[in-house]
Design a protein around this motif. Structure first.
Motif, PDB file in Angstrom:
ATOM      1  N   THR A  24       0.810  -1.220   0.000  1.00 60.46           N
ATOM      2  CA  THR A  24       0.000   0.000   0.000  1.00 60.46           C
ATOM      3  C   THR A  24       0.844   1.271   0.000  1.00 60.46           C
ATOM      4  OG1 THR A  24      -0.083   0.097   2.415  1.00 60.46           O
ATOM      5  CG2 THR A  24      -1.833  -1.153   1.299  1.00 60.46           C
ATOM      6  N   GLY A  25       2.105   1.144   0.403  1.00 54.54           N
ATOM      7  CA  GLY A  25       2.975   2.305   0.517  1.00 54.54           C
ATOM      8  C   GLY A  25       2.769   3.086   1.806  1.00 54.54           C
ATOM      9  N   GLU A  26       1.960   2.554   2.715  1.00 55.69           N
ATOM     10  CA  GLU A  26       1.674   3.256   3.968  1.00 55.69           C
ATOM     11  C   GLU A  26       2.725   2.988   5.030  1.00 55.69           C
ATOM     12  OE1 GLU A  26      -3.098   3.827   4.406  1.00 55.69           O
ATOM     13  OE2 GLU A  26      -2.197   2.066   5.317  1.00 55.69           O
ATOM     14  N   PHE A  27       3.014   4.029   5.788  1.00 54.20           N
ATOM     15  CA  PHE A  27       3.808   3.914   7.002  1.00 54.20           C
ATOM     16  C   PHE A  27       2.846   4.069   8.164  1.00 54.20           C
ATOM     17  CE2 PHE A  27       7.228   5.149   4.154  1.00 54.20           C
ATOM     18  CZ  PHE A  27       8.307   4.418   4.635  1.00 54.20           C
ATOM     19  N   ARG A  28       3.041   3.249   9.194  1.00 50.71           N
ATOM     20  CA  ARG A  28       2.237   3.358  10.409  1.00 50.71           C
ATOM     21  C   ARG A  28       3.176   3.434  11.609  1.00 50.71           C
ATOM     22  NH1 ARG A  28      -3.220   2.769  10.014  1.00 50.71           N
ATOM     23  NH2 ARG A  28      -3.919   2.102   7.966  1.00 50.71           N
ATOM     24  N   TRP A  29       2.752   4.231  12.602  1.00 54.88           N
ATOM     25  CA  TRP A  29       3.557   4.410  13.796  1.00 54.88           C
ATOM     26  C   TRP A  29       3.552   3.144  14.647  1.00 54.88           C
ATOM     27  CZ3 TRP A  29       6.840   8.069  13.618  1.00 54.88           C
ATOM     28  CH2 TRP A  29       6.543   9.281  12.988  1.00 54.88           C
ATOM     29  N   LEU A  30       4.733   2.775  15.140  1.00 53.46           N
ATOM     30  CA  LEU A  30       4.878   1.676  16.094  1.00 53.46           C
ATOM     31  C   LEU A  30       4.895   2.189  17.529  1.00 53.46           C
ATOM     32  CD1 LEU A  30       7.639  -0.422  14.293  1.00 53.46           C
ATOM     33  CD2 LEU A  30       5.182  -0.915  14.428  1.00 53.46           C
ATOM     34  N   TYR A  51       4.253  15.881  -1.768  1.00 54.47           N
ATOM     35  CA  TYR A  51       4.897  14.682  -1.231  1.00 54.47           C
ATOM     36  C   TYR A  51       4.482  14.471   0.218  1.00 54.47           C
ATOM     37  CZ  TYR A  51       8.093  14.788  -5.220  1.00 54.47           C
ATOM     38  OH  TYR A  51       8.623  14.782  -6.475  1.00 54.47           O
ATOM     39  N   ILE A  52       4.343  13.199   0.607  1.00 55.99           N
ATOM     40  CA  ILE A  52       4.093  12.874   2.001  1.00 55.99           C
ATOM     41  C   ILE A  52       5.395  13.063   2.773  1.00 55.99           C
ATOM     42  CG2 ILE A  52       3.453  11.046   3.646  1.00 55.99           C
ATOM     43  CD1 ILE A  52       1.115  11.902   1.941  1.00 55.99           C
ATOM     44  N   GLN A  53       5.320  13.769   3.899  1.00 57.30           N
ATOM     45  CA  GLN A  53       6.485  14.014   4.750  1.00 57.30           C
ATOM     46  C   GLN A  53       6.255  13.340   6.098  1.00 57.30           C
ATOM     47  OE1 GLN A  53       9.091  16.603   4.293  1.00 57.30           O
ATOM     48  NE2 GLN A  53       8.463  17.294   2.289  1.00 57.30           N
ATOM     49  N   ILE A  54       7.307  12.706   6.616  1.00 57.09           N
ATOM     50  CA  ILE A  54       7.246  12.055   7.921  1.00 57.09           C
ATOM     51  C   ILE A  54       8.376  12.604   8.770  1.00 57.09           C
ATOM     52  CG2 ILE A  54       7.402   9.870   9.168  1.00 57.09           C
ATOM     53  CD1 ILE A  54       6.335   8.511   6.602  1.00 57.09           C
ATOM     54  N   GLN A  55       8.038  12.985   9.984  1.00 61.11           N
ATOM     55  CA  GLN A  55       9.046  13.564  10.867  1.00 61.11           C
ATOM     56  C   GLN A  55       9.636  12.475  11.769  1.00 61.11           C
ATOM     57  OE1 GLN A  55       7.688  16.876  13.208  1.00 61.11           O
ATOM     58  NE2 GLN A  55       9.675  17.843  13.015  1.00 61.11           N
ATOM     59  N   VAL A  56      10.957  12.364  11.726  1.00 61.95           N
ATOM     60  CA  VAL A  56      11.706  11.422  12.555  1.00 61.95           C
ATOM     61  C   VAL A  56      12.737  12.225  13.333  1.00 61.95           C
ATOM     62  CG1 VAL A  56      13.286   9.452  12.538  1.00 61.95           C
ATOM     63  CG2 VAL A  56      11.377   9.527  10.916  1.00 61.95           C
ATOM     64  N   ASP A  57      12.627  12.168  14.645  1.00 64.33           N
ATOM     65  CA  ASP A  57      13.580  12.884  15.510  1.00 64.33           C
ATOM     66  C   ASP A  57      13.739  14.349  15.104  1.00 64.33           C
ATOM     67  OD1 ASP A  57      13.908  10.559  16.980  1.00 64.33           O
ATOM     68  OD2 ASP A  57      15.611   9.909  15.782  1.00 64.33           O
ATOM     69  N   ARG A  58      12.617  15.023  14.947  1.00 68.18           N
ATOM     70  CA  ARG A  58      12.549  16.462  14.642  1.00 68.18           C
ATOM     71  C   ARG A  58      13.081  16.848  13.269  1.00 68.18           C
ATOM     72  NH1 ARG A  58      15.303  18.347  19.812  1.00 68.18           N
ATOM     73  NH2 ARG A  58      14.698  16.511  20.912  1.00 68.18           N
ATOM     74  N   THR A  59      13.243  15.871  12.391  1.00 68.59           N
ATOM     75  CA  THR A  59      13.657  16.157  11.012  1.00 68.59           C
ATOM     76  C   THR A  59      12.633  15.545  10.073  1.00 68.59           C
ATOM     77  OG1 THR A  59      15.982  16.149  11.650  1.00 68.59           O
ATOM     78  CG2 THR A  59      15.503  15.918   9.315  1.00 68.59           C
ATOM     79  N   SER A  60      12.237  16.283   9.055  1.00 73.02           N
ATOM     80  CA  SER A  60      11.233  15.843   8.108  1.00 73.02           C
ATOM     81  C   SER A  60      11.887  15.131   6.928  1.00 73.02           C
ATOM     82  CB  SER A  60      10.443  17.060   7.614  1.00 73.02           C
ATOM     83  OG  SER A  60       9.406  16.657   6.782  1.00 73.02           O
ATOM     84  N   TYR A  61      11.307  13.978   6.570  1.00 71.32           N
ATOM     85  CA  TYR A  61      11.801  13.188   5.435  1.00 71.32           C
ATOM     86  C   TYR A  61      10.639  12.871   4.511  1.00 71.32           C
ATOM     87  CZ  TYR A  61      15.759  12.490   8.520  1.00 71.32           C
ATOM     88  OH  TYR A  61      16.823  12.700   9.350  1.00 71.32           O
ATOM     89  N   LYS A  62      10.896  12.823   3.239  1.00 73.52           N
ATOM     90  CA  LYS A  62       9.872  12.413   2.281  1.00 73.52           C
ATOM     91  C   LYS A  62       9.652  10.911   2.431  1.00 73.52           C
ATOM     92  CE  LYS A  62      10.439  16.105  -1.032  1.00 73.52           C
ATOM     93  NZ  LYS A  62      11.606  16.863  -0.654  1.00 73.52           N
ATOM     94  N   ALA A  63       8.377  10.515   2.429  1.00 71.01           N
ATOM     95  CA  ALA A  63       8.021   9.115   2.661  1.00 71.01           C
ATOM     96  C   ALA A  63       8.636   8.194   1.617  1.00 71.01           C
ATOM     97  CB  ALA A  63       6.502   8.956   2.684  1.00 71.01           C
ATOM     98  N   HIS A  64       8.755   8.643   0.373  1.00 67.75           N
ATOM     99  CA  HIS A  64       9.312   7.746  -0.644  1.00 67.75           C
ATOM    100  C   HIS A  64      10.788   7.453  -0.384  1.00 67.75           C
ATOM    101  CE1 HIS A  64      10.187  11.707  -2.546  1.00 67.75           C
ATOM    102  NE2 HIS A  64      11.250  11.093  -3.035  1.00 67.75           N
ATOM    103  N   ARG A  65      11.497   8.382   0.251  1.00 66.16           N
ATOM    104  CA  ARG A  65      12.895   8.124   0.612  1.00 66.16           C
ATOM    105  C   ARG A  65      12.982   7.137   1.768  1.00 66.16           C
ATOM    106  NH1 ARG A  65      16.941  10.689  -1.545  1.00 66.16           N
ATOM    107  NH2 ARG A  65      18.236  10.633   0.326  1.00 66.16           N
ATOM    108  N   LEU A  66      12.060   7.244   2.727  1.00 70.07           N
ATOM    109  CA  LEU A  66      12.038   6.277   3.819  1.00 70.07           C
ATOM    110  C   LEU A  66      11.643   4.894   3.301  1.00 70.07           C
ATOM    111  CD1 LEU A  66      10.478   8.389   6.708  1.00 70.07           C
ATOM    112  CD2 LEU A  66      12.894   7.884   6.274  1.00 70.07           C
ATOM    113  N   ALA A  67      10.746   4.845   2.323  1.00 68.09           N
ATOM    114  CA  ALA A  67      10.369   3.565   1.719  1.00 68.09           C
ATOM    115  C   ALA A  67      11.586   2.930   1.040  1.00 68.09           C
ATOM    116  CB  ALA A  67       9.237   3.765   0.711  1.00 68.09           C
TER     117      ALA A  67
END
Length: 79
Positions: A24-30, A51-67
């Protein structure tokens, strides 16, 4: 926030925080991150650039890069 290409998160850190579903391309919080981001919630927000952005440790990343990080184990070098 802009996508941070110089200070990429480790795969281990991202896997502590997020589950990625490649079908699905979805990220879900653990983990619960805030009152509005609880365990099991879909992670990320739609940025101004579309673009979908996800924040990790106060830094924003594009979801496709995390994928890419999840699937390949590392991020490609910045172009």
């Amino acid at each position: 926030m802009s996508d941070n290409l110089d200070n990429n998160p480790s795969l281990a850190r991202v896997k502590e925080l997020l589950h990625y579903e490649p079908v699905t391309g979805e990220f879900r919080w653990l983990v619960t991150r805030s009152r509005s981001a609880k365990v099991g919630d879909v992670a990320g927000t739609l940025g101004r650039t579309g673009y979908i952005q996800i924040q990790v440790d106060r830094t924003s990343y594009k979801a496709h890069r995390l994928a890419f990080l999840f699937m390949e184990g590392s991020l490609p070098p910045a172009v």
